[in-house]
Enzyme design. Structure first.
Site, PDB file in Angstrom:
ATOM      1  N   HIS A   1       0.824  -1.204   0.000  1.00 26.62           N
ATOM      2  CA  HIS A   1       0.000   0.000   0.000  1.00 26.62           C
ATOM      3  C   HIS A   1       0.855   1.250   0.000  1.00 26.62           C
ATOM      4  O   HIS A   1       1.970   1.260   0.536  1.00 26.62           O
ATOM      5  CB  HIS A   1      -0.960   0.027   1.197  1.00 26.62           C
ATOM      6  CG  HIS A   1      -0.286  -0.142   2.514  1.00 26.62           C
ATOM      7  ND1 HIS A   1       0.082  -1.380   3.002  1.00 26.62           N
ATOM      8  CD2 HIS A   1       0.114   0.761   3.445  1.00 26.62           C
ATOM      9  CE1 HIS A   1       0.662  -1.231   4.179  1.00 26.62           C
ATOM     10  NE2 HIS A   1       0.700   0.065   4.464  1.00 26.62           N
ATOM     11  N   PHE A   2       0.303   2.283  -0.604  1.00 22.45           N
ATOM     12  CA  PHE A   2       0.934   3.603  -0.637  1.00 22.45           C
ATOM     13  C   PHE A   2       0.043   4.557   0.134  1.00 22.45           C
ATOM     14  O   PHE A   2      -1.167   4.596  -0.096  1.00 22.45           O
ATOM     15  CB  PHE A   2       1.083   4.092  -2.089  1.00 22.45           C
ATOM     16  CG  PHE A   2       2.158   3.377  -2.841  1.00 22.45           C
ATOM     17  CD1 PHE A   2       1.962   2.073  -3.296  1.00 22.45           C
ATOM     18  CD2 PHE A   2       3.369   3.992  -3.107  1.00 22.45           C
ATOM     19  CE1 PHE A   2       2.971   1.398  -3.985  1.00 22.45           C
ATOM     20  CE2 PHE A   2       4.376   3.327  -3.805  1.00 22.45           C
ATOM     21  CZ  PHE A   2       4.169   2.021  -4.232  1.00 22.45           C
ATOM     22  N   HIS A   3       0.664   5.337   1.028  1.00 19.85           N
ATOM     23  CA  HIS A   3      -0.064   6.375   1.766  1.00 19.85           C
ATOM     24  C   HIS A   3       0.021   7.683   0.973  1.00 19.85           C
ATOM     25  O   HIS A   3       1.114   8.077   0.552  1.00 19.85           O
ATOM     26  CB  HIS A   3       0.601   6.649   3.115  1.00 19.85           C
ATOM     27  CG  HIS A   3       0.629   5.490   4.054  1.00 19.85           C
ATOM     28  ND1 HIS A   3      -0.248   5.365   5.095  1.00 19.85           N
ATOM     29  CD2 HIS A   3       1.446   4.409   4.126  1.00 19.85           C
ATOM     30  CE1 HIS A   3       0.034   4.266   5.777  1.00 19.85           C
ATOM     31  NE2 HIS A   3       1.056   3.660   5.211  1.00 19.85           N
TER      32      HIS A   3
HETATM   33  P1  5GP Z   1       1.458   0.709   7.380  1.00 23.02           P
HETATM   34  O1  5GP Z   1       1.688   0.936   8.827  1.00 23.02           O
HETATM   35  O2  5GP Z   1       1.432  -0.780   7.089  1.00 23.02           O
HETATM   36  O3  5GP Z   1       2.344   1.460   6.448  1.00 23.02           O
HETATM   37  O4  5GP Z   1       0.027   1.287   7.099  1.00 23.02           O
HETATM   38  C1  5GP Z   1      -1.130   0.617   7.411  1.00 23.02           C
HETATM   39  C2  5GP Z   1      -2.203   1.650   7.506  1.00 23.02           C
HETATM   40  O5  5GP Z   1      -3.439   0.965   7.500  1.00 23.02           O
HETATM   41  C3  5GP Z   1      -2.180   2.480   8.797  1.00 23.02           C
HETATM   42  O6  5GP Z   1      -2.026   3.850   8.476  1.00 23.02           O
HETATM   43  C4  5GP Z   1      -3.515   2.184   9.455  1.00 23.02           C
HETATM   44  O7  5GP Z   1      -4.090   3.330  10.015  1.00 23.02           O
HETATM   45  C5  5GP Z   1      -4.341   1.654   8.305  1.00 23.02           C
HETATM   46  N1  5GP Z   1      -5.370   0.692   8.691  1.00 23.02           N
HETATM   47  C6  5GP Z   1      -5.231  -0.337   9.571  1.00 23.02           C
HETATM   48  N2  5GP Z   1      -6.385  -1.032   9.652  1.00 23.02           N
HETATM   49  C7  5GP Z   1      -7.262  -0.439   8.808  1.00 23.02           C
HETATM   50  C8  5GP Z   1      -8.626  -0.715   8.474  1.00 23.02           C
HETATM   51  O8  5GP Z   1      -9.256  -1.646   8.955  1.00 23.02           O
HETATM   52  N3  5GP Z   1      -9.200   0.119   7.567  1.00 23.02           N
HETATM   53  C9  5GP Z   1      -8.524   1.188   6.999  1.00 23.02           C
HETATM   54  N4  5GP Z   1      -9.200   1.939   6.129  1.00 23.02           N
HETATM   55  N5  5GP Z   1      -7.241   1.456   7.308  1.00 23.02           N
HETATM   56  C10 5GP Z   1      -6.611   0.661   8.195  1.00 23.02           C
END
Ligand code: 5GP
Length: 141
Positions: free
Chosen positions: A99-101
């Protein structure tokens, strides 16, 4: 292997605030947004992160990112936008589907992206706020 949360979102087992969808890509609001408009862009084809992702998948995401980032920009007029992609736990990855933020940035809101203990303190938003943000961004696509 158990499905990740994002695969469950793709399979509609978990709801999400959809921002964009095409044959290969899905985008939705981060449920714990750092700033209003924080959006996640994911491929429909599973990979753990960028390190095991096929070039074709990366190309599909690459094509979608500018469209979605510009819609976020037009919706919120931020001072800047970060596009961030974490690979593996130590680098901040918590969901193991690529995923990309897309994160709108504002001059008066400092964010420490490298704080792994208190990761990215989120804004508290209600369902109505998410719907408003969703409408604002999708109206610019
Ligand atoms: P990472 O930490 O892996 O780069 O980003 C994961 C992102 O997923 C986090 O920013 C977190 O807030 C988001 N996230 C976690 N669980 C869920 C969910 O159930 N739904 C949505 N829409 N986002 C989620």
């Amino acid at each position: 292997m158990d499905k990740t949360i994002f695969e469950k979102i793709l399979d509609k087992e978990i709801p999400s605030y959809k921002i964009y969808e095409d044959e290969h890509v899905y985008a939705f609001l981060d449920v714990f947004p750092i700033t209003k408009g924080h959006t996640l862009v994911i491929p429909k084809k599973h990979s753990r992160n960028i390190l095991d992702c096929e070039a074709e998948t990366a190309a599909h995401i690459g094509a979608a990112l500018p469209k979605i980032a510009n819609a976020v920009k037009d919706a919120f007029n931020p001072d800047g936008i970060n596009i961030i992609q974490n690979n593996e736990e130590y680098a901040g990855q918590s969901v193991f589907h690529l995923h990309f933020h897309i994160i709108p940035r504002y001059k008066d809101k400092h964010i420490n992206f490298d704080n792994l203990e208190v990761k990215w303190p989120p804004q508290k938003l209600e369902a109505a706020d998410f719907e408003e943000i969703q409408n604002k961004i999708t109206s610019k696509l």
